[in-house]
Scaffold this motif. Structure first.
Motif, PDB file in Angstrom:
ATOM      1  N   VAL A 138       0.840  -1.200   0.000  1.00  0.00           N
ATOM      2  CA  VAL A 138       0.000   0.000   0.000  1.00  0.00           C
ATOM      3  C   VAL A 138       0.877   1.252   0.000  1.00  0.00           C
ATOM      4  O   VAL A 138       0.605   2.206  -0.734  1.00  0.00           O
ATOM      5  CB  VAL A 138      -0.967  -0.007   1.204  1.00  0.00           C
ATOM      6  CG1 VAL A 138      -1.648   1.348   1.372  1.00  0.00           C
ATOM      7  CG2 VAL A 138      -2.014  -1.097   1.033  1.00  0.00           C
ATOM      8  N   GLU A 139       1.933   1.263   0.796  1.00  0.00           N
ATOM      9  CA  GLU A 139       2.845   2.422   0.809  1.00  0.00           C
ATOM     10  C   GLU A 139       3.439   2.655  -0.579  1.00  0.00           C
ATOM     11  O   GLU A 139       3.539   3.798  -1.028  1.00  0.00           O
ATOM     12  CB  GLU A 139       3.957   2.212   1.835  1.00  0.00           C
ATOM     13  CG  GLU A 139       3.495   2.349   3.262  1.00  0.00           C
ATOM     14  CD  GLU A 139       4.557   1.984   4.285  1.00  0.00           C
ATOM     15  OE1 GLU A 139       5.533   1.281   3.923  1.00  0.00           O
ATOM     16  OE2 GLU A 139       4.408   2.395   5.444  1.00  0.00           O
ATOM     17  N   PHE A 140       3.825   1.583  -1.258  1.00  0.00           N
ATOM     18  CA  PHE A 140       4.370   1.710  -2.609  1.00  0.00           C
ATOM     19  C   PHE A 140       3.351   2.357  -3.543  1.00  0.00           C
ATOM     20  O   PHE A 140       3.666   3.305  -4.272  1.00  0.00           O
ATOM     21  CB  PHE A 140       4.787   0.335  -3.154  1.00  0.00           C
ATOM     22  CG  PHE A 140       5.110   0.361  -4.619  1.00  0.00           C
ATOM     23  CD1 PHE A 140       6.328   0.858  -5.068  1.00  0.00           C
ATOM     24  CD2 PHE A 140       4.196  -0.094  -5.555  1.00  0.00           C
ATOM     25  CE1 PHE A 140       6.624   0.900  -6.425  1.00  0.00           C
ATOM     26  CE2 PHE A 140       4.480  -0.056  -6.906  1.00  0.00           C
ATOM     27  CZ  PHE A 140       5.698   0.444  -7.352  1.00  0.00           C
ATOM     28  N   TYR A 141       2.105   1.847  -3.521  1.00  0.00           N
ATOM     29  CA  TYR A 141       1.082   2.407  -4.414  1.00  0.00           C
ATOM     30  C   TYR A 141       0.722   3.842  -4.054  1.00  0.00           C
ATOM     31  O   TYR A 141       0.450   4.654  -4.946  1.00  0.00           O
ATOM     32  CB  TYR A 141      -0.158   1.517  -4.459  1.00  0.00           C
ATOM     33  CG  TYR A 141       0.049   0.309  -5.336  1.00  0.00           C
ATOM     34  CD1 TYR A 141       0.320   0.461  -6.695  1.00  0.00           C
ATOM     35  CD2 TYR A 141       0.003  -0.968  -4.820  1.00  0.00           C
ATOM     36  CE1 TYR A 141       0.520  -0.639  -7.507  1.00  0.00           C
ATOM     37  CE2 TYR A 141       0.209  -2.077  -5.624  1.00  0.00           C
ATOM     38  CZ  TYR A 141       0.469  -1.901  -6.966  1.00  0.00           C
ATOM     39  OH  TYR A 141       0.680  -2.984  -7.772  1.00  0.00           O
ATOM     40  N   LEU A 142       0.720   4.180  -2.784  1.00  0.00           N
ATOM     41  CA  LEU A 142       0.460   5.569  -2.393  1.00  0.00           C
ATOM     42  C   LEU A 142       1.545   6.492  -2.938  1.00  0.00           C
ATOM     43  O   LEU A 142       1.252   7.595  -3.418  1.00  0.00           O
ATOM     44  CB  LEU A 142       0.360   5.693  -0.873  1.00  0.00           C
ATOM     45  CG  LEU A 142      -0.877   5.066  -0.228  1.00  0.00           C
ATOM     46  CD1 LEU A 142      -0.765   5.120   1.295  1.00  0.00           C
ATOM     47  CD2 LEU A 142      -2.154   5.741  -0.707  1.00  0.00           C
ATOM     48  N   GLN A 143       2.790   6.040  -2.898  1.00  0.00           N
ATOM     49  CA  GLN A 143       3.887   6.829  -3.466  1.00  0.00           C
ATOM     50  C   GLN A 143       3.735   6.979  -4.979  1.00  0.00           C
ATOM     51  O   GLN A 143       3.959   8.061  -5.529  1.00  0.00           O
ATOM     52  CB  GLN A 143       5.229   6.178  -3.148  1.00  0.00           C
ATOM     53  CG  GLN A 143       5.609   6.272  -1.694  1.00  0.00           C
ATOM     54  CD  GLN A 143       6.849   5.446  -1.359  1.00  0.00           C
ATOM     55  OE1 GLN A 143       7.415   4.759  -2.207  1.00  0.00           O
ATOM     56  NE2 GLN A 143       7.264   5.509  -0.108  1.00  0.00           N
ATOM     57  N   GLU A 144       3.329   5.911  -5.650  1.00  0.00           N
ATOM     58  CA  GLU A 144       3.131   5.963  -7.097  1.00  0.00           C
ATOM     59  C   GLU A 144       1.972   6.893  -7.467  1.00  0.00           C
ATOM     60  O   GLU A 144       2.045   7.631  -8.451  1.00  0.00           O
ATOM     61  CB  GLU A 144       2.884   4.564  -7.668  1.00  0.00           C
ATOM     62  CG  GLU A 144       4.115   3.691  -7.677  1.00  0.00           C
ATOM     63  CD  GLU A 144       5.224   4.278  -8.541  1.00  0.00           C
ATOM     64  OE1 GLU A 144       5.070   4.278  -9.772  1.00  0.00           O
ATOM     65  OE2 GLU A 144       6.233   4.742  -7.975  1.00  0.00           O
ATOM     66  N   ILE A 145       0.911   6.882  -6.682  1.00  0.00           N
ATOM     67  CA  ILE A 145      -0.215   7.791  -6.925  1.00  0.00           C
ATOM     68  C   ILE A 145       0.263   9.235  -6.791  1.00  0.00           C
ATOM     69  O   ILE A 145      -0.040  10.076  -7.642  1.00  0.00           O
ATOM     70  CB  ILE A 145      -1.391   7.490  -5.965  1.00  0.00           C
ATOM     71  CG1 ILE A 145      -2.053   6.164  -6.369  1.00  0.00           C
ATOM     72  CG2 ILE A 145      -2.411   8.626  -5.977  1.00  0.00           C
ATOM     73  CD1 ILE A 145      -3.026   5.628  -5.329  1.00  0.00           C
ATOM     74  N   CYS A 146       1.031   9.515  -5.728  1.00  0.00           N
ATOM     75  CA  CYS A 146       1.564  10.877  -5.549  1.00  0.00           C
ATOM     76  C   CYS A 146       2.458  11.275  -6.711  1.00  0.00           C
ATOM     77  O   CYS A 146       2.428  12.408  -7.182  1.00  0.00           O
ATOM     78  CB  CYS A 146       2.343  10.966  -4.239  1.00  0.00           C
ATOM     79  SG  CYS A 146       1.310  10.975  -2.778  1.00  0.00           S
ATOM     80  N   ARG A 147       3.259  10.350  -7.198  1.00  0.00           N
ATOM     81  CA  ARG A 147       4.210  10.646  -8.265  1.00  0.00           C
ATOM     82  C   ARG A 147       3.525  10.837  -9.616  1.00  0.00           C
ATOM     83  O   ARG A 147       3.867  11.740 -10.371  1.00  0.00           O
ATOM     84  CB  ARG A 147       5.221   9.502  -8.359  1.00  0.00           C
ATOM     85  CG  ARG A 147       6.341   9.723  -9.348  1.00  0.00           C
ATOM     86  CD  ARG A 147       7.366   8.610  -9.279  1.00  0.00           C
ATOM     87  NE  ARG A 147       6.898   7.351  -9.827  1.00  0.00           N
ATOM     88  CZ  ARG A 147       6.938   7.035 -11.120  1.00  0.00           C
ATOM     89  NH1 ARG A 147       7.406   7.902 -11.990  1.00  0.00           N
ATOM     90  NH2 ARG A 147       6.514   5.867 -11.532  1.00  0.00           N
ATOM     91  N   LEU A 148       2.508  10.039  -9.926  1.00  0.00           N
ATOM     92  CA  LEU A 148       1.937  10.030 -11.272  1.00  0.00           C
ATOM     93  C   LEU A 148       0.616  10.783 -11.433  1.00  0.00           C
ATOM     94  O   LEU A 148       0.253  11.156 -12.547  1.00  0.00           O
ATOM     95  CB  LEU A 148       1.714   8.576 -11.727  1.00  0.00           C
ATOM     96  CG  LEU A 148       2.975   7.727 -11.861  1.00  0.00           C
ATOM     97  CD1 LEU A 148       2.613   6.283 -12.099  1.00  0.00           C
ATOM     98  CD2 LEU A 148       3.845   8.274 -12.973  1.00  0.00           C
ATOM     99  N   ASN A 149      -0.099  10.993 -10.344  1.00  0.00           N
ATOM    100  CA  ASN A 149      -1.436  11.535 -10.497  1.00  0.00           C
ATOM    101  C   ASN A 149      -1.469  12.989 -10.977  1.00  0.00           C
ATOM    102  O   ASN A 149      -2.430  13.410 -11.602  1.00  0.00           O
ATOM    103  CB  ASN A 149      -2.238  11.391  -9.202  1.00  0.00           C
ATOM    104  CG  ASN A 149      -3.716  11.368  -9.473  1.00  0.00           C
ATOM    105  OD1 ASN A 149      -4.181  10.680 -10.374  1.00  0.00           O
ATOM    106  ND2 ASN A 149      -4.464  12.128  -8.695  1.00  0.00           N
ATOM    107  N   SER A 150      -0.422  13.740 -10.724  1.00  0.00           N
ATOM    108  CA  SER A 150      -0.404  15.123 -11.223  1.00  0.00           C
ATOM    109  C   SER A 150      -0.352  15.159 -12.747  1.00  0.00           C
ATOM    110  O   SER A 150      -0.751  16.139 -13.368  1.00  0.00           O
ATOM    111  CB  SER A 150       0.771  15.890 -10.630  1.00  0.00           C
ATOM    112  OG  SER A 150       1.991  15.308 -11.032  1.00  0.00           O
ATOM    113  N   LEU A 176      -1.443  12.139 -14.700  1.00  0.00           N
ATOM    114  CA  LEU A 176      -2.518  11.289 -15.218  1.00  0.00           C
ATOM    115  C   LEU A 176      -3.922  11.739 -14.806  1.00  0.00           C
ATOM    116  O   LEU A 176      -4.889  11.494 -15.524  1.00  0.00           O
ATOM    117  CB  LEU A 176      -2.294   9.843 -14.758  1.00  0.00           C
ATOM    118  CG  LEU A 176      -0.991   9.207 -15.223  1.00  0.00           C
ATOM    119  CD1 LEU A 176      -0.840   7.821 -14.618  1.00  0.00           C
ATOM    120  CD2 LEU A 176      -0.920   9.159 -16.738  1.00  0.00           C
ATOM    121  N   HIS A 177      -4.044  12.331 -13.641  1.00  0.00           N
ATOM    122  CA  HIS A 177      -5.339  12.814 -13.129  1.00  0.00           C
ATOM    123  C   HIS A 177      -6.407  11.722 -13.135  1.00  0.00           C
ATOM    124  O   HIS A 177      -7.519  11.922 -13.627  1.00  0.00           O
ATOM    125  CB  HIS A 177      -5.839  14.023 -13.944  1.00  0.00           C
ATOM    126  CG  HIS A 177      -4.860  15.131 -14.027  1.00  0.00           C
ATOM    127  ND1 HIS A 177      -4.564  15.939 -12.962  1.00  0.00           N
ATOM    128  CD2 HIS A 177      -4.076  15.546 -15.048  1.00  0.00           C
ATOM    129  CE1 HIS A 177      -3.646  16.827 -13.326  1.00  0.00           C
ATOM    130  NE2 HIS A 177      -3.323  16.600 -14.584  1.00  0.00           N
TER     131      HIS A 177
END
Length: 92
Positions: free
Chosen positions: A7-19, A21-22
């Motif tokens: 979960v920590e890994f995916y939370l980091q990936e969301i923070c990194r990519l969501n700006s 990919l939205h």
């Protein structure tokens, strides 16, 4: 690999990519708590432990109701009595 580390890994990936990919509207504020709980249940083989995907994080479409602190657009403000049941078929 523990549920929490995944979960920590995916939370980091969301923070990194969501700006860029939205695609993620909201992250469950209970995600780390639920990951810890799933890990504990798995180790203890608790009666509520589910085999298979128990403890694996998933991304849900915003119209699926969950009984926790996560909001959805279509269901915003609606309190559901239980998590939605999702039926899926694994392709072999």
């Amino acid at each position: 690999m523990t549920s929490r580390k995944l979960v920590e890994f995916y939370l980091q990936e969301i923070c990194r990519l969501n700006s860029v990919l939205h695609v993620v509207i909201e992250v469950n504020p209970c995600a780390l708590y639920q990951a810890n709980k799933a890990g504990y249940q798995g180790k203890a083989k608790a009666p509520s432990y589910y085999h298979g995907l128990h403890g694996i994080p998933i991304l849900l479409k915003d119209n699926i109701g969950t009984k926790d602190k996560l909001n959805t657009i279509d269901l915003l403000g609606l309190v559901v009595p239980q998590d939605a049941i999702i039926l899926w078929k694994a392709s072999l």
